[in-house]
Design a protein around this motif. Structure first.
Motif, PDB file in Angstrom:
ATOM      1  N   ASP A   4     137.674 -36.944  37.743  1.00 29.98           N
ATOM      2  CA  ASP A   4     136.903 -36.127  37.528  1.00 29.98           C
ATOM      3  C   ASP A   4     135.546 -36.485  38.500  1.00 29.98           C
ATOM      4  O   ASP A   4     134.867 -35.612  39.019  1.00 29.98           O
ATOM      5  CB  ASP A   4     136.183 -36.155  36.233  1.00 29.98           C
ATOM      6  N   ALA A   5     135.307 -37.601  38.833  1.00 35.95           N
ATOM      7  CA  ALA A   5     133.957 -37.993  39.516  1.00 35.95           C
ATOM      8  C   ALA A   5     134.383 -37.662  40.742  1.00 35.95           C
ATOM      9  O   ALA A   5     133.384 -37.376  41.795  1.00 35.95           O
ATOM     10  CB  ALA A   5     133.621 -39.645  39.309  1.00 35.95           C
ATOM     11  N   LEU A   6     135.481 -37.913  41.376  1.00 36.02           N
ATOM     12  CA  LEU A   6     135.820 -37.432  42.786  1.00 36.02           C
ATOM     13  C   LEU A   6     136.126 -36.010  42.856  1.00 36.02           C
ATOM     14  O   LEU A   6     135.454 -35.426  44.256  1.00 36.02           O
ATOM     15  CB  LEU A   6     137.383 -37.978  42.999  1.00 36.02           C
ATOM     16  N   THR A   7     136.358 -35.326  42.118  1.00 37.42           N
ATOM     17  CA  THR A   7     136.322 -33.653  42.040  1.00 37.42           C
ATOM     18  C   THR A   7     135.149 -32.965  41.886  1.00 37.42           C
ATOM     19  O   THR A   7     134.934 -31.934  42.302  1.00 37.42           O
ATOM     20  CB  THR A   7     137.681 -33.141  41.250  1.00 37.42           C
ATOM     21  N   GLU A   8     134.289 -33.738  41.051  1.00 39.61           N
ATOM     22  CA  GLU A   8     133.087 -32.855  40.505  1.00 39.61           C
ATOM     23  C   GLU A   8     131.943 -33.991  40.712  1.00 39.61           C
ATOM     24  O   GLU A   8     131.104 -34.321  39.785  1.00 39.61           O
ATOM     25  CB  GLU A   8     133.317 -32.564  39.110  1.00 39.61           C
ATOM     26  N   PRO A   9     131.517 -34.208  41.970  1.00 42.32           N
ATOM     27  CA  PRO A   9     130.385 -35.464  42.096  1.00 42.32           C
ATOM     28  C   PRO A   9     129.132 -35.311  41.609  1.00 42.32           C
ATOM     29  O   PRO A   9     128.383 -35.898  41.063  1.00 42.32           O
ATOM     30  CB  PRO A   9     130.576 -35.704  43.619  1.00 42.32           C
ATOM     31  N   GLU A  10     128.828 -33.616  41.566  1.00 48.34           N
ATOM     32  CA  GLU A  10     127.300 -33.266  41.125  1.00 48.34           C
ATOM     33  C   GLU A  10     127.351 -33.635  39.731  1.00 48.34           C
ATOM     34  O   GLU A  10     126.181 -33.609  38.921  1.00 48.34           O
ATOM     35  CB  GLU A  10     127.108 -31.870  41.288  1.00 48.34           C
ATOM     36  N   ARG A  11     128.472 -33.627  38.784  1.00 46.11           N
ATOM     37  CA  ARG A  11     128.588 -33.801  37.340  1.00 46.11           C
ATOM     38  C   ARG A  11     128.305 -35.332  37.027  1.00 46.11           C
ATOM     39  O   ARG A  11     128.171 -35.672  35.901  1.00 46.11           O
ATOM     40  CB  ARG A  11     129.528 -32.900  36.722  1.00 46.11           C
ATOM     41  N   HIS A  12     128.824 -36.119  37.914  1.00 43.37           N
ATOM     42  CA  HIS A  12     128.757 -37.404  37.831  1.00 43.37           C
ATOM     43  C   HIS A  12     127.947 -38.211  38.708  1.00 43.37           C
ATOM     44  O   HIS A  12     128.437 -38.957  39.653  1.00 43.37           O
ATOM     45  CB  HIS A  12     130.200 -37.839  37.880  1.00 43.37           C
ATOM     46  N   PRO A  13     126.662 -38.347  38.283  1.00 45.49           N
ATOM     47  CA  PRO A  13     125.646 -39.048  39.564  1.00 45.49           C
ATOM     48  C   PRO A  13     126.158 -40.589  39.708  1.00 45.49           C
ATOM     49  O   PRO A  13     125.677 -40.704  40.939  1.00 45.49           O
ATOM     50  CB  PRO A  13     124.378 -38.758  38.690  1.00 45.49           C
ATOM     51  N   GLY A  14     126.723 -41.166  38.694  1.00 45.11           N
ATOM     52  CA  GLY A  14     127.013 -42.616  39.151  1.00 45.11           C
ATOM     53  C   GLY A  14     128.366 -42.714  39.933  1.00 45.11           C
ATOM     54  O   GLY A  14     128.661 -44.019  40.035  1.00 45.11           O
TER      55      GLY A  14
END
Length: 158
Positions: free
Chosen positions: A143-153
Motif C-alpha cells: 500500500d505504501a508503494l502504490t499510494e505514497p500520499e496516504r503513507h507519508p513515512g
C-alpha cells in the motif's frame, strides 16, 4: 611466456578481489562465534497466541498462524489444522475456512477434498513469535508503494 604471465596476473587479481569480498562486513545470522564452534541452542521464542488475524502485506500472501501449534500432528496420517479450518468444522471452531484454492489442482480443477499439494500447511503458513529480527528489515508495504500520499513515512517519499 606471455600467456603464463597473463594467466598469473588474472589469478592474482581474482585472489585480491576475493580477499576484499571476504573482508567486507556481511550480516551474521549465527552470532559472534564461528560456525565451526558448537554452541548451545538458543531458547525457543514465545509464540504469539492472541488469535488475532494479521493484516497481509501483499495480495495472495499466506496468512500467518496466530495461535500455538506445538504438538500438532501434520504427517501422512493426520493434519490437525483441518480439524478446525476445514469447511465442515469452521462453524463449531470459529476458525477461518481455508481458501477454495486449497481444493484445486494445478490446472484449477476443483477437487472433492484437500489438494495434495496444499496438505503441508507449514510450507506456506508460519506461526509468529516475539523474537527480535536477526537482520534489519527494510520491507515496504504494498500500500505504501502504490499510494505514497496516504503513507507519508514510506520509503518512496524519501
Amino acid at each position: 611466456m606471455r600467456p603464463r604471465l597473463l594467466m598469473g596476473a588474472m589469478v592474482g587479481a581474482t585472489l585480491i578481489a576475493g580477499g576484499t569480498l571476504l573482508a567486507q562486513d556481511a550480516p551474521r545470522l549465527r552470532g559472534p562465534e564461528p560456525f565451526t564452534r558448537e554452541q548451545p541452542a538458543p531458547a525457543m521464542q514465545r509464540p504469539v497466541t492472541n488469535d488475532l488475524r494479521v493484516r497481509r502485506n501483499y495480495p495472495d500472501q499466506p496468512p500467518v498462524i496466530p495461535h500455538a501449534i506445538e504438538g500438532y500432528a501434520l504427517d501422512l496420517n493426520a493434519n490437525k489444522c483441518m480439524s478446525c479450518h476445514a469447511r465442515r468444522f469452521t462453524e463449531q471452531s470459529q476458525a477461518p475456512m481455508i481458501s477454495v484454492t486449497h481444493y484445486q489442482d494445478r490446472e484449477g480443477n476443483t477437487l472433492g477434498g484437500l489438494a495434495p499439494r496444499r496438505y503441508a500447511c507449514l510450507a506456506c503458513h508460519v506461526p509468529q513469535t516475539e523474537a527480535r529480527p536477526l537482520v534489519e528489515n527494510r520491507f515496504t508495504d504494498m500500500d505504501a508503494l502504490t499510494e505514497p500520499e496516504r503513507h507519508p513515512g514510506s520509503r518512496s517519499n524519501r
